[in-house]
Design a protein around this motif. Structure first.
Motif, mmCIF file in Angstrom:
data_model
loop_
_atom_site.group_PDB
_atom_site.id
_atom_site.type_symbol
_atom_site.label_atom_id
_atom_site.label_comp_id
_atom_site.label_asym_id
_atom_site.label_seq_id
_atom_site.Cartn_x
_atom_site.Cartn_y
_atom_site.Cartn_z
ATOM 1 N N SER A 130 28.332 22.943 -27.228
ATOM 2 C CA SER A 130 28.011 24.044 -28.133
ATOM 3 C C SER A 130 27.228 23.539 -29.343
ATOM 4 O O SER A 130 26.262 24.181 -29.781
ATOM 5 C CB SER A 130 29.308 24.726 -28.581
ATOM 6 O OG SER A 130 29.021 25.767 -29.471
ATOM 7 N N ALA A 131 27.632 22.403 -29.891
ATOM 8 C CA ALA A 131 26.921 21.827 -31.031
ATOM 9 C C ALA A 131 25.501 21.429 -30.638
ATOM 10 O O ALA A 131 24.548 21.653 -31.401
ATOM 11 C CB ALA A 131 27.691 20.620 -31.572
ATOM 12 N N ASP A 178 23.680 22.770 -28.215
ATOM 13 C CA ASP A 178 22.930 24.015 -28.051
ATOM 14 C C ASP A 178 22.503 24.587 -29.396
ATOM 15 O O ASP A 178 21.367 25.056 -29.554
ATOM 16 C CB ASP A 178 23.756 25.051 -27.279
ATOM 17 C CG ASP A 178 23.954 24.685 -25.824
ATOM 18 O OD1 ASP A 178 23.232 23.794 -25.305
ATOM 19 O OD2 ASP A 178 24.843 25.299 -25.188
ATOM 20 N N ALA A 179 23.395 24.536 -30.376
ATOM 21 C CA ALA A 179 23.082 25.065 -31.710
ATOM 22 C C ALA A 179 21.983 24.233 -32.379
ATOM 23 O O ALA A 179 21.056 24.803 -32.988
ATOM 24 C CB ALA A 179 24.334 25.093 -32.580
ATOM 25 N N ARG A 180 22.078 22.899 -32.287
ATOM 26 C CA ARG A 180 21.041 22.031 -32.865
ATOM 27 C C ARG A 180 19.688 22.285 -32.205
ATOM 28 O O ARG A 180 18.660 22.363 -32.879
ATOM 29 C CB ARG A 180 21.410 20.547 -32.703
ATOM 30 C CG ARG A 180 22.501 20.055 -33.617
ATOM 31 C CD ARG A 180 22.612 18.537 -33.619
ATOM 32 N NE ARG A 180 22.640 17.931 -32.295
ATOM 33 C CZ ARG A 180 23.729 17.782 -31.542
ATOM 34 N NH1 ARG A 180 24.901 18.199 -31.990
ATOM 35 N NH2 ARG A 180 23.659 17.195 -30.359
ATOM 36 N N ALA A 200 18.692 25.035 -30.592
ATOM 37 C CA ALA A 200 18.200 26.376 -30.937
ATOM 38 C C ALA A 200 17.578 26.368 -32.334
ATOM 39 O O ALA A 200 16.513 26.968 -32.557
ATOM 40 C CB ALA A 200 19.329 27.394 -30.845
ATOM 41 N N ALA A 201 18.215 25.692 -33.268
ATOM 42 C CA ALA A 201 17.676 25.595 -34.631
ATOM 43 C C ALA A 201 16.355 24.829 -34.629
ATOM 44 O O ALA A 201 15.403 25.208 -35.326
ATOM 45 C CB ALA A 201 18.689 24.929 -35.557
#
Length: 122
Positions: free
Chosen positions: A87-88, A90-92, A94-95
């Protein structure tokens, strides 16, 4: 077609930052590997079966880790990530894609290649 020099310089800088991503993988002499995307693009395009779209393969290989240079950093992929780690990551990523989108434009070929690669629908 007019060239957007601001976007062109952003793409050039982004590609140069690929060489400064601290990757987990290393050369036999211990130096961090940084030319992975170029190597993958050349090898994959060379040995792709004729029935596949070599240009698409080449494009995906060139951009598949570009978000790392835009701020996501390298995430070890030789071990399974926990759900929290995934999840982390994916978030990095996406940002970082938002950074690329802001720098080169939402309609750029580069952004579309990254989005298509990430969607894994082709």
């Amino acid at each position: 077609m007019a060239i957007d020099l601001t976007a062109a310089f952003a793409i050039a800088e982004l590609s140069m930052r690929m060489g400064r991503v601290h990757r987990i993988t290393q050369h036999p002499d211990g130096h961090p590997e940084s030319e992975h995307s170029l190597m993958l693009a050349l090898v994959a395009a060379e040995y792709a079966p004729a029935r596949l779209d070599r240009e698409l393969i080449l494009g995906y290989a060139l951009v598949h880790d570009l978000v790392e240079a835009a701020g996501a950093g390298d995430t070890p992929s030789l071990v399974e990530l926990t759900p929290v780690q995934a999840s982390a990551k994916d978030a990095r990523e996406a940002a970082a894609l938002e950074v690329i989108r802001a720098e080169v434009g939402a309609d750029s070929w580069l952004v579309k290649q990254i989005e298509d690669y990430e969607a894994q629908t082709t």
